[in-house]
Write a protein that holds these residues in place. Structure first.
Motif, PDB file in Angstrom:
ATOM      1  N   MET A   1      -9.331  -1.480   6.643  1.00 45.36           N
ATOM      2  CA  MET A   1      -8.289  -0.848   5.822  1.00 45.36           C
ATOM      3  C   MET A   1      -7.074  -1.751   5.630  1.00 45.36           C
ATOM      4  O   MET A   1      -6.480  -1.774   4.571  1.00 45.36           O
ATOM      5  N   LEU A   2      -6.653  -2.411   6.707  1.00 44.01           N
ATOM      6  CA  LEU A   2      -5.452  -3.259   6.688  1.00 44.01           C
ATOM      7  C   LEU A   2      -4.255  -2.509   6.105  1.00 44.01           C
ATOM      8  O   LEU A   2      -3.495  -3.030   5.284  1.00 44.01           O
ATOM      9  N   ALA A   3      -4.120  -1.271   6.550  1.00 42.27           N
ATOM     10  CA  ALA A   3      -3.118  -0.385   5.951  1.00 42.27           C
ATOM     11  C   ALA A   3      -1.708  -0.687   6.446  1.00 42.27           C
ATOM     12  O   ALA A   3      -1.524  -1.239   7.537  1.00 42.27           O
TER      13      ALA A   3
ATOM     14  N   VAL B   1      -0.399  -3.278  -6.024  1.00 42.23           N
ATOM     15  CA  VAL B   1      -1.416  -4.330  -5.996  1.00 42.23           C
ATOM     16  C   VAL B   1      -2.013  -4.336  -4.588  1.00 42.23           C
ATOM     17  O   VAL B   1      -1.334  -4.707  -3.624  1.00 42.23           O
ATOM     18  N   GLY B   2      -3.276  -3.869  -4.463  1.00 44.94           N
ATOM     19  CA  GLY B   2      -3.917  -3.770  -3.145  1.00 44.94           C
ATOM     20  C   GLY B   2      -3.972  -2.323  -2.670  1.00 44.94           C
ATOM     21  O   GLY B   2      -3.150  -1.875  -1.873  1.00 44.94           O
ATOM     22  N   THR B   3      -4.989  -1.587  -3.159  1.00 44.38           N
ATOM     23  CA  THR B   3      -5.136  -0.162  -2.823  1.00 44.38           C
ATOM     24  C   THR B   3      -5.757   0.026  -1.451  1.00 44.38           C
ATOM     25  O   THR B   3      -5.396   0.942  -0.717  1.00 44.38           O
ATOM     26  N   SER B   4      -6.749  -0.797  -1.135  1.00 39.81           N
ATOM     27  CA  SER B   4      -7.635  -0.593   0.018  1.00 39.81           C
ATOM     28  C   SER B   4      -8.204   0.822  -0.054  1.00 39.81           C
ATOM     29  O   SER B   4      -8.704   1.238  -1.097  1.00 39.81           O
ATOM     30  N   THR B   5      -8.085   1.602   1.031  1.00 40.03           N
ATOM     31  CA  THR B   5      -8.673   2.947   1.009  1.00 40.03           C
ATOM     32  C   THR B   5      -7.647   4.016   0.621  1.00 40.03           C
ATOM     33  O   THR B   5      -7.909   5.208   0.742  1.00 40.03           O
TER      34      THR B   5
ATOM     35  N   ILE C   1      -4.307  -1.346  -8.042  1.00 47.40           N
ATOM     36  CA  ILE C   1      -5.330  -2.365  -8.319  1.00 47.40           C
ATOM     37  C   ILE C   1      -6.115  -2.701  -7.056  1.00 47.40           C
ATOM     38  O   ILE C   1      -5.524  -2.958  -5.996  1.00 47.40           O
ATOM     39  N   GLU C   2      -7.450  -2.713  -7.189  1.00 49.59           N
ATOM     40  CA  GLU C   2      -8.303  -3.075  -6.036  1.00 49.59           C
ATOM     41  C   GLU C   2      -9.595  -3.692  -6.574  1.00 49.59           C
ATOM     42  O   GLU C   2     -10.120  -3.254  -7.595  1.00 49.59           O
ATOM     43  N   GLN C   3     -10.115  -4.685  -5.842  1.00 50.51           N
ATOM     44  CA  GLN C   3     -11.343  -5.345  -6.313  1.00 50.51           C
ATOM     45  C   GLN C   3     -12.577  -5.050  -5.464  1.00 50.51           C
ATOM     46  O   GLN C   3     -13.689  -5.341  -5.879  1.00 50.51           O
ATOM     47  N   ASN C   4     -12.387  -4.476  -4.276  1.00 51.47           N
ATOM     48  CA  ASN C   4     -13.527  -4.255  -3.373  1.00 51.47           C
ATOM     49  C   ASN C   4     -14.179  -2.890  -3.686  1.00 51.47           C
ATOM     50  O   ASN C   4     -13.561  -1.845  -3.469  1.00 51.47           O
ATOM     51  N   PRO C   5     -15.430  -2.881  -4.197  1.00 47.00           N
ATOM     52  CA  PRO C   5     -16.060  -1.625  -4.640  1.00 47.00           C
ATOM     53  C   PRO C   5     -16.179  -0.586  -3.524  1.00 47.00           C
ATOM     54  O   PRO C   5     -15.999   0.610  -3.769  1.00 47.00           O
ATOM     55  N   ASN C   6     -16.456  -1.045  -2.307  1.00 45.01           N
ATOM     56  CA  ASN C   6     -16.579  -0.115  -1.184  1.00 45.01           C
ATOM     57  C   ASN C   6     -15.246   0.601  -0.923  1.00 45.01           C
ATOM     58  O   ASN C   6     -15.185   1.812  -0.717  1.00 45.01           O
ATOM     59  N   LYS C   7     -14.157  -0.166  -0.967  1.00 47.24           N
ATOM     60  CA  LYS C   7     -12.833   0.431  -0.726  1.00 47.24           C
ATOM     61  C   LYS C   7     -12.434   1.346  -1.885  1.00 47.24           C
ATOM     62  O   LYS C   7     -11.799   2.376  -1.671  1.00 47.24           O
ATOM     63  N   ILE C   8     -12.825   0.965  -3.100  1.00 44.63           N
ATOM     64  CA  ILE C   8     -12.497   1.805  -4.270  1.00 44.63           C
ATOM     65  C   ILE C   8     -13.154   3.177  -4.111  1.00 44.63           C
ATOM     66  O   ILE C   8     -12.530   4.214  -4.344  1.00 44.63           O
TER      67      ILE C   8
ATOM     68  N   GLY D   1     -10.834  -4.515 -10.171  1.00 43.68           N
ATOM     69  CA  GLY D   1     -11.077  -5.914 -10.501  1.00 43.68           C
ATOM     70  C   GLY D   1     -10.027  -6.818  -9.893  1.00 43.68           C
ATOM     71  O   GLY D   1      -9.229  -6.395  -9.047  1.00 43.68           O
ATOM     72  N   SER D   2     -10.039  -8.067 -10.353  1.00 42.06           N
ATOM     73  CA  SER D   2      -9.133  -9.074  -9.795  1.00 42.06           C
ATOM     74  C   SER D   2      -7.690  -8.800 -10.235  1.00 42.06           C
ATOM     75  O   SER D   2      -7.411  -8.540 -11.408  1.00 42.06           O
ATOM     76  N   ALA D   3      -6.790  -8.867  -9.260  1.00 44.04           N
ATOM     77  CA  ALA D   3      -5.390  -8.511  -9.533  1.00 44.04           C
ATOM     78  C   ALA D   3      -4.792  -9.402 -10.620  1.00 44.04           C
ATOM     79  O   ALA D   3      -4.090  -8.904 -11.503  1.00 44.04           O
TER      80      ALA D   3
ATOM     81  N   ILE E   1       3.569  -4.617  -3.551  1.00 45.82           N
ATOM     82  CA  ILE E   1       2.637  -5.753  -3.505  1.00 45.82           C
ATOM     83  C   ILE E   1       2.039  -5.849  -2.099  1.00 45.82           C
ATOM     84  O   ILE E   1       2.762  -6.072  -1.119  1.00 45.82           O
ATOM     85  N   ASP E   2       0.703  -5.690  -2.030  1.00 43.58           N
ATOM     86  CA  ASP E   2       0.037  -5.717  -0.711  1.00 43.58           C
ATOM     87  C   ASP E   2      -1.427  -6.144  -0.868  1.00 43.58           C
ATOM     88  O   ASP E   2      -2.333  -5.438  -0.454  1.00 43.58           O
ATOM     89  N   ALA E   3      -1.638  -7.324  -1.507  1.00 40.05           N
ATOM     90  CA  ALA E   3      -3.016  -7.839  -1.633  1.00 40.05           C
ATOM     91  C   ALA E   3      -3.097  -9.164  -0.865  1.00 40.05           C
ATOM     92  O   ALA E   3      -2.442  -9.314   0.172  1.00 40.05           O
ATOM     93  N   ASP E   4      -3.909 -10.110  -1.354  1.00 40.45           N
ATOM     94  CA  ASP E   4      -4.002 -11.400  -0.670  1.00 40.45           C
ATOM     95  C   ASP E   4      -2.656 -12.120  -0.772  1.00 40.45           C
ATOM     96  O   ASP E   4      -1.890 -11.887  -1.709  1.00 40.45           O
ATOM     97  N   LYS E   5      -2.374 -12.961   0.212  1.00 44.34           N
ATOM     98  CA  LYS E   5      -1.039 -13.561   0.287  1.00 44.34           C
ATOM     99  C   LYS E   5      -0.969 -14.921  -0.416  1.00 44.34           C
ATOM    100  O   LYS E   5       0.114 -15.362  -0.791  1.00 44.34           O
TER     101      LYS E   5
HETATM  102  C1  SAM Z   1      -3.679  -5.150   2.958  1.00 39.75           C
HETATM  103  S1  SAM Z   1      -4.908  -4.377   2.020  1.00 39.75           S
HETATM  104  C2  SAM Z   1      -4.032  -3.071   1.196  1.00 39.75           C
HETATM  105  C3  SAM Z   1      -3.665  -1.949   2.095  1.00 39.75           C
HETATM  106  C4  SAM Z   1      -3.116  -0.755   1.374  1.00 39.75           C
HETATM  107  N1  SAM Z   1      -1.962  -1.095   0.566  1.00 39.75           N
HETATM  108  C5  SAM Z   1      -2.723   0.306   2.384  1.00 39.75           C
HETATM  109  O1  SAM Z   1      -1.645   0.197   2.968  1.00 39.75           O
HETATM  110  O2  SAM Z   1      -3.511   1.233   2.594  1.00 39.75           O
HETATM  111  C6  SAM Z   1      -5.130  -5.533   0.725  1.00 39.75           C
HETATM  112  C7  SAM Z   1      -6.149  -5.117  -0.312  1.00 39.75           C
HETATM  113  O3  SAM Z   1      -6.040  -5.997  -1.419  1.00 39.75           O
HETATM  114  C8  SAM Z   1      -7.332  -6.211  -1.943  1.00 39.75           C
HETATM  115  N2  SAM Z   1      -7.309  -7.511  -2.640  1.00 39.75           N
HETATM  116  C9  SAM Z   1      -7.189  -8.738  -2.070  1.00 39.75           C
HETATM  117  N3  SAM Z   1      -7.202  -9.682  -3.013  1.00 39.75           N
HETATM  118  C10 SAM Z   1      -7.334  -9.050  -4.200  1.00 39.75           C
HETATM  119  C11 SAM Z   1      -7.414  -9.499  -5.530  1.00 39.75           C
HETATM  120  N4  SAM Z   1      -7.349 -10.801  -5.819  1.00 39.75           N
HETATM  121  N5  SAM Z   1      -7.564  -8.588  -6.515  1.00 39.75           N
HETATM  122  C12 SAM Z   1      -7.611  -7.250  -6.220  1.00 39.75           C
HETATM  123  N6  SAM Z   1      -7.541  -6.758  -4.963  1.00 39.75           N
HETATM  124  C13 SAM Z   1      -7.387  -7.646  -3.967  1.00 39.75           C
HETATM  125  C14 SAM Z   1      -8.239  -6.238  -0.714  1.00 39.75           C
HETATM  126  O4  SAM Z   1      -9.577  -5.922  -1.073  1.00 39.75           O
HETATM  127  C15 SAM Z   1      -7.574  -5.213   0.181  1.00 39.75           C
HETATM  128  O5  SAM Z   1      -8.201  -3.956   0.073  1.00 39.75           O
END
Ligand code: SAM
Length: 205
Positions: free
Chosen positions: A32-34, A58-62, A83-90, A111-113, A135-139
């Motif tokens: 989850m990385l919540a 940016v970065g939905t996760s679960t 926005i989220e790209q991982n189908p399992n998390k979506i 899809g890709s952010a 903003i909470d996706a890849d850094k």
């Molecule tokens: C830290 S987690 C988000 C946690 C969420 N905000 C929460 O607190 O529940 C980051 C998410 O960003 C997604 N992610 C990473 N890179 C991405 C990209 N380039 N495009 C879309 N989603 C991306 C990951 O799959 C992951 O689920």
């Protein structure tokens, strides 16, 4: 807070703490990385104080952070694009939104952010549209995300960025980002020690 929302937040907090303590074995890409509960409370409060209607995440996760935010704008005729790209998390996020009763407030862009942010940028409607962005996706792409997001934010709109301080492995990227923000005269920004370190940035005229 409605019982359905409180229940799903509790459920996700339990899951998150099991993951963090490594009491359950979850494949890296499905963690989850919540955000922390404290960060959720802070986001909820900022949204309420500013009467936010249009939010981008940016970065939905679960969906943990999304639910904290949607709860604050649910009485407000507002909407969240997340926005989220991982189908399992979506899939899991959709189930969680359903359980919370907030699905009609949340629209997931899959899809890709970078690609999705470029698409939003290409539409006139979204220029200065969002009052709040999280903003909470890849850094690695954080500066690129910020540049794509900035035109989409209204004057006095707020951008919150997670993980400014923790985990420590993100520090080099986050320090670059922090220094980058200091070169932009159209914003005010502070780093708050809440949760994993939240950058709170306001776009000014
Ligand atoms: C830290 S987690 C988000 C946690 C969420 N905000 C929460 O607190 O529940 C980051 C998410 O960003 C997604 N992610 C990473 N890179 C991405 C990209 N380039 N495009 C879309 N989603 C991306 C990951 O799959 C992951 O689920």
């Amino acid at each position: 807070m409605k019982e359905s929302i409180e229940n799903i937040l509790n459920e996700l907090e339990m899951q998150s703490s099991l993951e963090k303590s490594r009491k359950v074995d979850v494949m890296a890409e499905n963690r989850m990385l919540a955000i922390t509960k404290e960060t959720g409370e802070m986001l909820n409060m900022i949204l309420r104080l500013n009467n936010v209607k249009n939010m981008l995440e940016v970065g939905t996760s679960t969906g943990y952070s999304t639910i904290w935010c949607a709860e604050a704008i649910s009485d407000n005729l507002g909407e969240i694009i997340t926005i989220e790209q991982n189908p399992n998390k979506i899939k899991r996020a959709k189930e969680n939104f359903q359980k919370s009763g907030l699905s009609d407030k949340i629209s997931i862009k899959e899809g890709s952010a970078i690609k999705i942010l470029e698409e939003l940028n290409s539409q006139e409607k979204y220029q200065g549209f969002f009052n709040f962005v999280f903003i909470d996706a890849d850094k690695e792409n954080i500066i690129k995300y910020f540049d794509l997001i900035f035109p989409l934010v209204s004057i006095n709109g707020i951008i919150v960025t997670d993980n400014m301080l923790y985990p420590e492995k993100y520090r080099p990227d986050m320090e670059k980002f922090s220094n980058y923000l200091k070169t932009n005269h159209r914003l005010r920004t502070i780093t708050s020690p809440i949760g994993n370190g939240e950058e709170i940035t306001i776009k000014i005229k």
